[in-house]
Design an enzyme around this catalytic site. Structure first.
Site, short mmCIF file in Angstrom:
data_model
loop_
_atom_site.label_atom_id
_atom_site.label_comp_id
_atom_site.label_asym_id
_atom_site.label_seq_id
_atom_site.Cartn_x
_atom_site.Cartn_y
_atom_site.Cartn_z
N ASP A 122 -2.36 8.60 -1.68
CA ASP A 122 -3.62 9.34 -1.76
C ASP A 122 -4.05 9.77 -0.37
O ASP A 122 -3.49 9.32 0.62
CB ASP A 122 -4.71 8.46 -2.38
CG ASP A 122 -5.05 7.26 -1.49
OD1 ASP A 122 -4.15 6.80 -0.75
OD2 ASP A 122 -6.18 6.78 -1.52
N ASP A 176 -8.53 -7.15 -0.23
CA ASP A 176 -7.68 -7.43 0.92
C ASP A 176 -8.45 -7.00 2.15
O ASP A 176 -9.30 -6.12 2.08
CB ASP A 176 -6.37 -6.62 0.86
CG ASP A 176 -6.56 -5.20 1.36
OD1 ASP A 176 -7.14 -4.38 0.61
OD2 ASP A 176 -6.19 -4.90 2.52
N CYS A 205 -7.74 -27.32 5.43
CA CYS A 205 -6.68 -26.49 6.01
C CYS A 205 -5.87 -27.26 7.04
O CYS A 205 -6.32 -28.29 7.55
CB CYS A 205 -7.27 -25.22 6.62
SG CYS A 205 -7.79 -25.41 8.33
N CYS A 225 -13.10 -29.14 5.38
CA CYS A 225 -12.08 -28.11 5.14
C CYS A 225 -10.71 -28.78 5.08
O CYS A 225 -10.39 -29.63 5.92
CB CYS A 225 -12.11 -27.05 6.23
SG CYS A 225 -10.78 -25.83 6.09
N ASP A 282 0.87 -1.18 0.00
CA ASP A 282 0.00 0.00 0.00
C ASP A 282 0.91 1.23 0.00
O ASP A 282 2.12 1.12 0.07
CB ASP A 282 -0.95 -0.05 1.20
CG ASP A 282 -0.24 0.13 2.52
OD1 ASP A 282 1.01 0.20 2.53
OD2 ASP A 282 -0.92 0.18 3.55
N SER A 283 0.32 2.41 -0.08
CA SER A 283 1.14 3.62 -0.25
C SER A 283 1.62 4.19 1.06
O SER A 283 2.46 5.08 1.07
CB SER A 283 0.31 4.67 -0.96
OG SER A 283 -0.72 5.12 -0.09
N GLY A 284 1.07 3.73 2.16
CA GLY A 284 1.36 4.34 3.45
C GLY A 284 0.34 5.41 3.80
O GLY A 284 0.21 5.79 4.96
N GLY A 285 -0.39 5.87 2.80
CA GLY A 285 -1.36 6.94 3.03
C GLY A 285 -2.39 6.60 4.09
O GLY A 285 -2.61 7.38 5.01
N PHE A 286 -2.97 5.41 4.00
CA PHE A 286 -4.03 5.04 4.93
C PHE A 286 -3.53 5.07 6.38
O PHE A 286 -4.19 5.60 7.26
CB PHE A 286 -4.59 3.66 4.58
CG PHE A 286 -5.78 3.28 5.41
CD1 PHE A 286 -7.04 3.80 5.12
CD2 PHE A 286 -5.65 2.44 6.51
CE1 PHE A 286 -8.14 3.47 5.91
CE2 PHE A 286 -6.73 2.11 7.30
CZ PHE A 286 -7.98 2.63 6.99
N CYS A 314 -7.99 -27.96 10.31
CA CYS A 314 -9.11 -28.90 10.21
C CYS A 314 -8.67 -30.32 9.83
O CYS A 314 -9.34 -31.28 10.20
CB CYS A 314 -10.13 -28.39 9.19
SG CYS A 314 -10.93 -26.86 9.73
N GLN A 374 -11.14 8.01 -5.19
CA GLN A 374 -11.68 8.46 -3.90
C GLN A 374 -12.95 9.26 -4.16
O GLN A 374 -13.37 9.43 -5.29
CB GLN A 374 -10.64 9.31 -3.16
CG GLN A 374 -9.43 8.52 -2.64
CD GLN A 374 -9.75 7.63 -1.44
OE1 GLN A 374 -10.87 7.62 -0.90
NE2 GLN A 374 -8.76 6.84 -1.01
N HIS A 382 -6.73 -21.39 9.33
CA HIS A 382 -8.04 -21.81 8.84
C HIS A 382 -8.72 -20.65 8.11
O HIS A 382 -9.25 -20.82 7.01
CB HIS A 382 -8.94 -22.31 9.98
CG HIS A 382 -10.37 -22.45 9.55
ND1 HIS A 382 -10.85 -23.57 8.90
CD2 HIS A 382 -11.41 -21.56 9.59
CE1 HIS A 382 -12.13 -23.37 8.58
NE2 HIS A 382 -12.49 -22.17 9.00
N GLY A 399 -11.19 4.26 0.23
CA GLY A 399 -12.06 5.10 1.05
C GLY A 399 -13.44 4.53 1.29
O GLY A 399 -14.37 5.25 1.62
ZN LIG Z 1 -10.10 -25.36 8.26
#
Ligand SMILES: [Zn+2]
Length: 380
Positions: A145, A273, A313, A311, A91-95, A316, A196, A342, A223
Protein backbone atom coordinates in the site's frame (compact mmCIF):
# COMPACT_ATOMS: atom_id res chain seq x y z
CA UNK A 1 -6.34 -21.67 6.29
CA UNK A 2 -7.04 -19.44 9.21
CA UNK A 3 -9.49 -19.78 12.00
CA UNK A 4 -10.43 -16.67 13.99
CA UNK A 5 -12.54 -17.22 17.07
CA UNK A 6 -13.74 -14.54 19.46
CA UNK A 7 -13.58 -16.01 22.96
CA UNK A 8 -14.94 -13.02 24.81
CA UNK A 9 -16.03 -9.44 24.19
CA UNK A 10 -15.98 -6.68 26.76
CA UNK A 11 -17.37 -3.47 25.30
CA UNK A 12 -15.61 -3.24 21.95
CA UNK A 13 -12.50 -5.03 23.25
CA UNK A 14 -12.07 -8.49 21.73
CA UNK A 15 -10.29 -11.50 23.23
CA UNK A 16 -9.73 -13.92 20.37
CA UNK A 17 -7.69 -16.83 19.03
CA UNK A 18 -6.14 -16.97 15.57
CA UNK A 19 -5.20 -20.46 14.40
CA UNK A 20 -2.46 -20.57 11.75
CA UNK A 21 -0.23 -23.28 10.30
CA UNK A 22 2.48 -22.02 12.67
CA UNK A 23 0.38 -22.23 15.81
CA UNK A 24 -2.34 -20.32 17.60
CA UNK A 25 -2.05 -16.61 18.39
CA UNK A 26 -3.83 -15.36 21.50
CA UNK A 27 -5.10 -11.81 20.92
CA UNK A 28 -4.81 -8.98 21.72
CA UNK A 29 -1.15 -9.54 20.85
CA UNK A 30 1.97 -7.39 20.56
CA UNK A 31 4.27 -8.53 17.76
CA UNK A 32 7.99 -8.21 18.45
CA UNK A 33 9.75 -6.32 15.68
CA UNK A 34 12.80 -8.10 14.24
CA UNK A 35 13.55 -5.81 11.32
CA UNK A 36 16.18 -7.90 9.53
CA UNK A 37 15.08 -11.25 11.00
CA UNK A 38 16.51 -10.40 14.43
CA UNK A 39 15.44 -8.07 17.22
CA UNK A 40 18.03 -5.34 17.54
CA UNK A 41 19.94 -5.48 20.82
CA UNK A 42 21.45 -8.95 20.47
CA UNK A 43 18.19 -10.83 21.10
CA UNK A 44 18.20 -14.44 19.90
CA UNK A 45 15.30 -16.61 18.83
CA UNK A 46 15.90 -18.61 22.01
CA UNK A 47 15.47 -15.42 24.06
CA UNK A 48 12.06 -14.84 22.46
CA UNK A 49 10.82 -18.18 23.81
CA UNK A 50 11.60 -16.97 27.33
CA UNK A 51 9.93 -13.56 27.19
CA UNK A 52 6.50 -14.60 25.96
CA UNK A 53 6.81 -13.61 22.29
CA UNK A 54 3.95 -14.96 20.19
CA UNK A 55 4.58 -13.37 16.80
CA UNK A 56 7.83 -12.13 15.29
CA UNK A 57 7.59 -9.36 12.69
CA UNK A 58 10.16 -9.01 9.94
CA UNK A 59 10.55 -6.30 7.32
CA UNK A 60 10.18 -7.29 3.68
CA UNK A 61 12.14 -4.34 2.33
CA UNK A 62 15.15 -4.94 4.60
CA UNK A 63 15.28 -8.67 3.85
CA UNK A 64 14.83 -8.07 0.13
CA UNK A 65 17.85 -5.74 0.14
CA UNK A 66 19.91 -7.94 2.46
CA UNK A 67 20.43 -10.94 2.36
CA UNK A 68 17.86 -11.10 -0.47
CA UNK A 69 14.57 -13.02 -0.32
CA UNK A 70 15.92 -15.59 -2.81
CA UNK A 71 18.64 -16.45 -0.28
CA UNK A 72 16.02 -16.84 2.47
CA UNK A 73 13.96 -19.05 0.16
CA UNK A 74 16.99 -21.24 -0.60
CA UNK A 75 17.52 -21.53 3.16
CA UNK A 76 14.00 -22.91 3.51
CA UNK A 77 12.14 -19.69 4.40
CA UNK A 78 12.27 -17.32 7.33
CA UNK A 79 11.07 -19.83 9.95
CA UNK A 80 13.87 -22.26 9.17
CA UNK A 81 16.45 -19.49 8.56
CA UNK A 82 15.97 -17.86 11.98
CA UNK A 83 14.92 -21.07 13.72
CA UNK A 84 11.55 -19.75 14.88
CA UNK A 85 8.57 -22.07 14.46
CA UNK A 86 5.83 -19.73 15.70
CA UNK A 87 3.91 -17.20 13.58
CA UNK A 88 5.81 -14.54 11.62
CA UNK A 89 4.23 -11.48 10.03
CA UNK A 90 6.03 -9.67 7.24
CA UNK A 91 5.15 -6.10 6.30
CA UNK A 92 4.79 -5.29 2.61
CA UNK A 93 7.88 -3.15 2.25
CA UNK A 94 5.65 -0.22 1.37
CA UNK A 95 6.31 1.74 4.55
CA UNK A 96 10.10 1.52 4.14
CA UNK A 97 9.90 2.30 0.43
CA UNK A 98 8.02 5.47 1.26
CA UNK A 99 10.00 6.45 4.35
CA UNK A 100 13.57 5.14 3.90
CA UNK A 101 14.41 4.75 0.25
CA UNK A 102 15.78 7.64 -1.75
CA UNK A 103 14.47 9.09 -5.02
CA UNK A 104 11.20 7.30 -5.57
CA UNK A 105 8.66 7.50 -8.34
CA UNK A 106 5.14 6.21 -7.73
CA UNK A 107 3.32 4.85 -10.76
CA UNK A 108 0.23 2.71 -11.25
CA UNK A 109 2.37 -0.41 -11.62
CA UNK A 110 4.35 0.26 -8.43
CA UNK A 111 7.27 2.25 -7.09
CA UNK A 112 10.71 2.81 -8.57
CA UNK A 113 13.26 3.69 -5.88
CA UNK A 114 16.87 3.39 -4.79
CA UNK A 115 18.17 1.04 -2.10
CA UNK A 116 19.13 2.87 1.11
CA UNK A 117 22.19 0.59 1.37
CA UNK A 118 23.96 1.04 -1.95
CA UNK A 119 21.62 3.17 -4.06
CA UNK A 120 20.89 0.49 -6.64
CA UNK A 121 17.57 0.79 -8.47
CA UNK A 122 14.70 -1.38 -7.25
CA UNK A 123 11.13 -1.69 -8.48
CA UNK A 124 8.42 -2.87 -6.13
CA UNK A 125 4.73 -3.20 -6.89
CA UNK A 126 1.97 -5.39 -5.46
CA UNK A 127 3.14 -8.50 -7.34
CA UNK A 128 6.81 -8.04 -6.36
CA UNK A 129 5.88 -7.51 -2.70
CA UNK A 130 3.80 -10.72 -2.70
CA UNK A 131 6.60 -12.65 -4.43
CA UNK A 132 9.16 -11.47 -1.89
CA UNK A 133 6.86 -12.30 1.04
CA UNK A 134 6.09 -15.69 -0.51
CA UNK A 135 9.85 -16.36 -0.72
CA UNK A 136 10.20 -15.32 2.93
CA UNK A 137 7.26 -17.69 3.63
CA UNK A 138 5.87 -15.73 6.57
CA UNK A 139 2.63 -16.79 8.23
CA UNK A 140 0.92 -13.48 7.46
CA UNK A 141 1.78 -11.24 4.51
CA UNK A 142 0.72 -7.62 4.35
CA UNK A 143 -0.72 -5.97 1.25
CA UNK A 144 1.44 -3.45 -0.63
CA UNK A 145 0.00 0.00 0.00
CA UNK A 146 0.98 3.62 0.02
CA UNK A 147 1.33 5.20 3.43
CA UNK A 148 0.60 8.76 2.26
CA UNK A 149 2.66 11.58 3.77
CA UNK A 150 1.20 13.42 6.76
CA UNK A 151 -0.17 15.96 6.25
CA UNK A 152 -1.30 15.75 2.63
CA UNK A 153 -4.14 17.29 0.63
CA UNK A 154 -7.52 15.66 0.35
CA UNK A 155 -7.02 15.31 -3.39
CA UNK A 156 -3.71 13.48 -2.90
CA UNK A 157 -5.23 11.18 -0.26
CA UNK A 158 -8.23 10.26 -2.43
CA UNK A 159 -6.03 9.30 -5.36
CA UNK A 160 -3.57 7.44 -3.11
CA UNK A 161 -6.30 5.40 -1.37
CA UNK A 162 -7.96 4.52 -4.69
CA UNK A 163 -4.61 3.24 -5.96
CA UNK A 164 -4.03 1.31 -2.72
CA UNK A 165 -7.37 -0.45 -3.30
CA UNK A 166 -6.39 -1.37 -6.87
CA UNK A 167 -3.05 -2.59 -5.54
CA UNK A 168 -4.86 -4.68 -2.91
CA UNK A 169 -6.87 -6.50 -5.59
CA UNK A 170 -3.59 -7.24 -7.42
CA UNK A 171 -1.99 -8.48 -4.15
CA UNK A 172 -4.91 -10.82 -3.53
CA UNK A 173 -4.74 -12.25 -7.05
CA UNK A 174 -0.97 -12.70 -6.93
CA UNK A 175 -1.02 -14.28 -3.44
CA UNK A 176 -3.61 -16.79 -4.62
CA UNK A 177 -1.41 -17.68 -7.59
CA UNK A 178 1.75 -17.98 -5.46
CA UNK A 179 0.01 -20.13 -2.84
CA UNK A 180 -0.96 -22.59 -5.60
CA UNK A 181 2.58 -23.09 -6.95
CA UNK A 182 4.25 -26.45 -6.17
CA UNK A 183 7.51 -24.95 -4.81
CA UNK A 184 5.89 -22.40 -2.47
CA UNK A 185 7.22 -22.93 1.05
CA UNK A 186 4.04 -21.79 2.84
CA UNK A 187 1.04 -22.41 0.56
CA UNK A 188 -1.21 -21.29 3.43
CA UNK A 189 0.23 -17.79 3.61
CA UNK A 190 -2.41 -15.35 4.83
CA UNK A 191 -3.00 -11.86 3.44
CA UNK A 192 -4.09 -8.82 5.45
CA UNK A 193 -5.38 -5.71 3.67
CA UNK A 194 -4.58 -2.21 4.91
CA UNK A 195 -7.01 0.63 5.49
CA UNK A 196 -5.64 4.09 4.66
CA UNK A 197 -7.04 7.61 4.50
CA UNK A 198 -5.01 9.58 7.03
CA UNK A 199 -7.22 11.68 9.26
CA UNK A 200 -9.97 12.12 6.62
CA UNK A 201 -12.69 10.13 8.33
CA UNK A 202 -15.01 9.79 5.32
CA UNK A 203 -12.15 8.46 3.16
CA UNK A 204 -11.21 6.01 5.94
CA UNK A 205 -14.80 4.75 6.28
CA UNK A 206 -15.40 4.36 2.53
CA UNK A 207 -12.11 2.53 2.17
CA UNK A 208 -12.87 0.25 5.14
CA UNK A 209 -16.22 -0.69 3.59
CA UNK A 210 -14.66 -1.32 0.21
CA UNK A 211 -11.86 -3.60 1.40
CA UNK A 212 -14.16 -5.43 3.84
CA UNK A 213 -15.97 -6.86 0.82
CA UNK A 214 -12.77 -8.42 -0.50
CA UNK A 215 -12.84 -11.28 2.04
CA UNK A 216 -9.24 -10.99 3.18
CA UNK A 217 -7.78 -12.95 6.10
CA UNK A 218 -7.43 -9.84 8.26
CA UNK A 219 -7.51 -6.07 8.18
CA UNK A 220 -4.99 -3.49 9.30
CA UNK A 221 -5.36 0.18 10.00
CA UNK A 222 -2.25 1.83 8.58
CA UNK A 223 -0.98 5.36 8.22
CA UNK A 224 -1.55 6.31 11.85
CA UNK A 225 1.03 7.43 14.44
CA UNK A 226 2.72 9.39 11.65
CA UNK A 227 2.44 12.81 13.28
CA UNK A 228 -1.25 13.25 14.14
CA UNK A 229 -2.26 13.65 17.82
CA UNK A 230 -3.26 10.66 19.95
CA UNK A 231 -6.79 12.06 20.11
CA UNK A 232 -7.01 12.18 16.31
CA UNK A 233 -5.71 8.61 16.12
CA UNK A 234 -8.28 7.35 18.66
CA UNK A 235 -11.02 9.19 16.81
CA UNK A 236 -10.05 7.58 13.49
CA UNK A 237 -10.17 4.16 15.19
CA UNK A 238 -13.57 5.00 16.71
CA UNK A 239 -15.07 5.73 13.30
CA UNK A 240 -13.15 3.21 11.16
CA UNK A 241 -12.94 -0.10 13.06
CA UNK A 242 -16.75 -0.58 13.17
CA UNK A 243 -16.65 -0.75 9.34
CA UNK A 244 -14.10 -3.57 9.30
CA UNK A 245 -15.34 -7.18 9.69
CA UNK A 246 -15.67 -8.10 13.35
CA UNK A 247 -15.06 -11.78 12.61
CA UNK A 248 -11.56 -11.10 11.24
CA UNK A 249 -8.40 -9.95 13.06
CA UNK A 250 -7.70 -6.21 13.10
CA UNK A 251 -4.18 -4.82 13.26
CA UNK A 252 -3.14 -1.30 14.24
CA UNK A 253 0.20 -0.85 12.49
CA UNK A 254 3.23 0.66 14.21
CA UNK A 255 1.47 1.68 17.44
CA UNK A 256 2.75 2.39 20.05
CA UNK A 257 3.05 3.29 23.74
CA UNK A 258 1.47 1.10 26.44
CA UNK A 259 -1.33 3.69 26.75
CA UNK A 260 -1.91 3.67 22.95
CA UNK A 261 -2.23 -0.12 23.04
CA UNK A 262 -4.66 -0.10 25.97
CA UNK A 263 -6.80 2.47 24.07
CA UNK A 264 -6.48 0.52 20.80
CA UNK A 265 -7.71 -2.70 22.42
CA UNK A 266 -10.70 -0.76 23.75
CA UNK A 267 -11.52 0.10 20.12
CA UNK A 268 -11.47 -3.52 18.91
CA UNK A 269 -7.84 -3.97 17.83
CA UNK A 270 -6.25 -7.46 17.99
CA UNK A 271 -2.69 -7.00 16.67
CA UNK A 272 -0.07 -4.37 17.50
CA UNK A 273 3.58 -3.81 16.66
CA UNK A 274 6.02 -1.03 17.44
CA UNK A 275 9.78 -0.46 17.59
CA UNK A 276 9.47 1.49 20.89
CA UNK A 277 10.36 -1.31 23.36
CA UNK A 278 13.48 -2.37 21.45
CA UNK A 279 14.56 1.09 20.30
CA UNK A 280 14.00 2.73 23.69
CA UNK A 281 15.65 -0.19 25.46
CA UNK A 282 18.79 0.35 23.41
CA UNK A 283 18.82 3.92 24.72
CA UNK A 284 18.43 3.01 28.43
CA UNK A 285 14.71 3.84 28.51
CA UNK A 286 12.82 1.04 30.25
CA UNK A 287 9.09 0.55 30.74
CA UNK A 288 7.33 -0.14 34.03
CA UNK A 289 3.67 -0.26 35.04
CA UNK A 290 4.26 3.23 36.46
CA UNK A 291 5.74 4.79 33.34
CA UNK A 292 9.13 4.89 31.66
CA UNK A 293 12.46 5.37 33.42
CA UNK A 294 15.87 6.41 32.15
CA UNK A 295 18.46 4.04 33.59
CA UNK A 296 21.34 6.35 32.71
CA UNK A 297 20.06 8.73 35.42
CA UNK A 298 22.64 9.27 38.21
CA UNK A 299 20.16 8.36 40.94
CA UNK A 300 20.38 4.69 39.97
CA UNK A 301 24.14 4.50 40.54
CA UNK A 302 23.79 2.59 43.83
CA UNK A 303 20.26 1.24 43.31
CA UNK A 304 20.15 -2.45 44.22
CA UNK A 305 16.58 -2.97 43.06
CA UNK A 306 15.64 -4.64 39.75
CA UNK A 307 14.22 -2.39 36.98
CA UNK A 308 10.73 -3.25 38.24
CA UNK A 309 9.99 -5.17 41.45
CA UNK A 310 8.11 -8.38 40.68
CA UNK A 311 9.07 -8.46 36.98
CA UNK A 312 9.96 -11.99 35.87
CA UNK A 313 12.18 -11.00 32.93
CA UNK A 314 15.77 -12.24 32.55
CA UNK A 315 17.13 -8.79 33.55
CA UNK A 316 14.99 -8.24 36.65
CA UNK A 317 15.31 -11.82 37.91
CA UNK A 318 19.07 -11.39 38.26
CA UNK A 319 20.48 -7.88 37.92
CA UNK A 320 20.24 -4.54 39.72
CA UNK A 321 19.53 -1.12 38.25
CA UNK A 322 23.02 -0.09 39.34
CA UNK A 323 24.70 -2.92 37.42
CA UNK A 324 22.65 -2.39 34.23
CA UNK A 325 23.29 1.36 34.46
CA UNK A 326 27.02 0.65 34.71
CA UNK A 327 26.88 -1.66 31.65
CA UNK A 328 25.11 1.02 29.63
CA UNK A 329 27.63 3.68 30.69
CA UNK A 330 30.52 1.36 29.82
CA UNK A 331 28.84 0.62 26.47
CA UNK A 332 28.84 -3.09 27.25
CA UNK A 333 26.46 -4.84 24.84
CA UNK A 334 24.88 -6.74 27.73
CA UNK A 335 23.37 -3.50 29.09
CA UNK A 336 21.43 -2.92 25.90
CA UNK A 337 20.40 -6.54 25.66
CA UNK A 338 19.03 -6.63 29.23
CA UNK A 339 17.01 -3.43 28.69
CA UNK A 340 15.51 -4.73 25.42
CA UNK A 341 14.66 -8.10 27.04
CA UNK A 342 12.96 -6.30 29.92
CA UNK A 343 10.97 -4.01 27.61
CA UNK A 344 9.74 -6.80 25.32
CA UNK A 345 8.84 -8.93 28.33
CA UNK A 346 6.93 -5.93 29.71
CA UNK A 347 4.98 -5.41 26.44
CA UNK A 348 4.26 -9.14 26.00
CA UNK A 349 2.99 -9.41 29.57
CA UNK A 350 1.01 -6.18 29.30
CA UNK A 351 -0.93 -8.00 26.56
CA UNK A 352 -1.41 -10.98 28.88
CA UNK A 353 -2.90 -8.66 31.54
CA UNK A 354 -5.13 -7.13 28.87
CA UNK A 355 -6.34 -10.56 27.77
CA UNK A 356 -7.13 -11.55 31.37
CA UNK A 357 -9.03 -8.32 31.96
CA UNK A 358 -11.22 -8.95 28.89
CA UNK A 359 -11.76 -12.59 29.91
CA UNK A 360 -12.84 -11.39 33.36
CA UNK A 361 -15.23 -8.89 31.79
CA UNK A 362 -13.32 -6.17 33.61
CA UNK A 363 -11.63 -4.21 30.82
CA UNK A 364 -13.04 -0.79 31.70
CA UNK A 365 -11.72 -1.01 35.27
CA UNK A 366 -8.42 -2.45 34.13
CA UNK A 367 -7.98 0.35 31.60
CA UNK A 368 -8.74 3.12 34.08
CA UNK A 369 -6.38 1.70 36.67
CA UNK A 370 -3.54 0.90 34.22
CA UNK A 371 -3.68 4.29 32.49
CA UNK A 372 -3.63 6.11 35.81
CA UNK A 373 -0.57 4.17 37.03
CA UNK A 374 1.26 4.88 33.77
CA UNK A 375 1.08 8.62 34.49
CA UNK A 376 2.78 8.29 37.89
CA UNK A 377 6.21 8.35 36.26
CA UNK A 378 8.52 5.37 36.60
CA UNK A 379 11.41 7.33 38.09
CA UNK A 380 11.18 6.02 41.63
ZN1 LIG B 1 12.14 -6.88 33.94
Amino acid sequence: MMDYKIIKKCGRAKRAEVKTVHGTIQTPVFMNVGTAAAIKGGISTEDLQGIGTQVELSNTYHLHVRPGDEVVKKMGGLHKFMVWDKPILTDSGGFQVFSLAGLRKIKEEGVHFQSHIDGHKIFMGPEESMQIQSNLASTIAMAFDECAPHPCTRDYMEKSVARTTRWLARCQKEMKRLNSLPDTINPNQLLFGINQGGTFEDIRIEHAKEISEMNLDGYAVGGLAVGESHEEMYHILDVTVPHLPENKPTYLMGVGTPANIIEGVDRGIDFFDCVYPSRNGRHAHVYTHYGKMNLSNAKYELDERPIEEGCGCPACRTYSRAYIRHLLKAKEMLGMRLCVLHNLYYYNHLMEDIRHAIENDDYANYKKDALEKLTWGGEN
